[in-house]
Structure formats: structure tokens, C-alpha cells
Design a protein around this motif. Structure first.
Motif, short mmCIF file in Angstrom:
data_model
loop_
_atom_site.label_atom_id
_atom_site.label_comp_id
_atom_site.label_asym_id
_atom_site.label_seq_id
_atom_site.Cartn_x
_atom_site.Cartn_y
_atom_site.Cartn_z
N CYS A 1 0.83 -1.20 0.00
CA CYS A 1 0.00 0.00 0.00
C CYS A 1 0.87 1.25 0.00
O CYS A 1 2.03 1.22 0.39
N ASN B 1 0.47 6.84 3.88
CA ASN B 1 -0.75 7.26 4.58
C ASN B 1 -1.89 6.26 4.40
O ASN B 1 -3.06 6.63 4.29
N THR B 2 -1.54 4.99 4.38
CA THR B 2 -2.54 3.92 4.26
C THR B 2 -2.27 2.83 5.29
O THR B 2 -1.21 2.78 5.90
N CYS C 1 -7.20 4.18 3.39
CA CYS C 1 -6.60 5.46 3.75
C CYS C 1 -6.66 5.67 5.27
O CYS C 1 -7.63 5.28 5.92
N HIS D 1 -7.17 11.30 5.27
CA HIS D 1 -6.60 11.17 3.94
C HIS D 1 -7.65 10.56 3.01
O HIS D 1 -8.56 9.86 3.45
N SER D 2 -7.52 10.86 1.74
CA SER D 2 -8.46 10.30 0.77
C SER D 2 -7.73 9.91 -0.51
O SER D 2 -6.62 10.30 -0.74
#
Length: 77
Positions: A55, A58-59, A72, A76-77
Motif C-alpha cells: 500500500c 498514509n494507508t 486510507c 486522507h483520501s
């Protein structure tokens, strides 16, 4: 590579006859062998794909039987 009741054992003709996470090869002499995707080893244990950090930043990675999912982190997106 065979299935049966211990009295009569034959080669497989469908994956449903194979025990565990294995495939049924469809050659002239089909046998139960080889782990399906996401599994490895002599007893076809689940591979933890998250150990390889698949990944992005930020995951989070969640290992699932035979696969994994990325999500996420909050904010975060």
C-alpha cells in the motif's frame, strides 16, 4: 495428489475434490497440487501480502485470506 475415503483413492477432476487451498491440474492425469493465488508452502498457508508493504503512504494494509486490502488513514483520501 489424490482424494477419496482411504479405501478408494483417485485423481481429481475438479478443484472441489482437492483439500485445502490447492488447484486441480487439468492434464491427462489430473492431480491436486499447487496452491491457489495468495497461498504458499507445503500446506498452502495464507501469504501475508502486507509484509511487502504493497500500500502507498498514509494507508493501512489488512491481510485477508488469499489477498489484502488497503485503506486510507483518517484525514486522507
Amino acid at each position: 495428489g489424490f482424494f477419496g475415503d482411504g479405501q478408494t483413492c483417485t485423481t481429481c477432476t475438479t478443484i472441489a475434490q482437492c483439500e485445502g487451498q490447492v488447484t486441480c491440474t487439468s492434464s491427462l492425469d489430473p492431480v491436486c497440487d499447487d496452491c491457489v493465488a495468495g497461498y504458499s508452502g507445503p500446506t498452502c498457508q495464507d501469504i501475508d501480502e502486507c509484509l511487502g508493504s504493497p500500500c502507498g503512504p498514509n494507508t493501512t494494509c489488512s491481510n485477508n485470506p488469499g489477498s489484502f486490502t488497503c485503506a486510507c488513514l483518517p484525514g486522507h483520501s
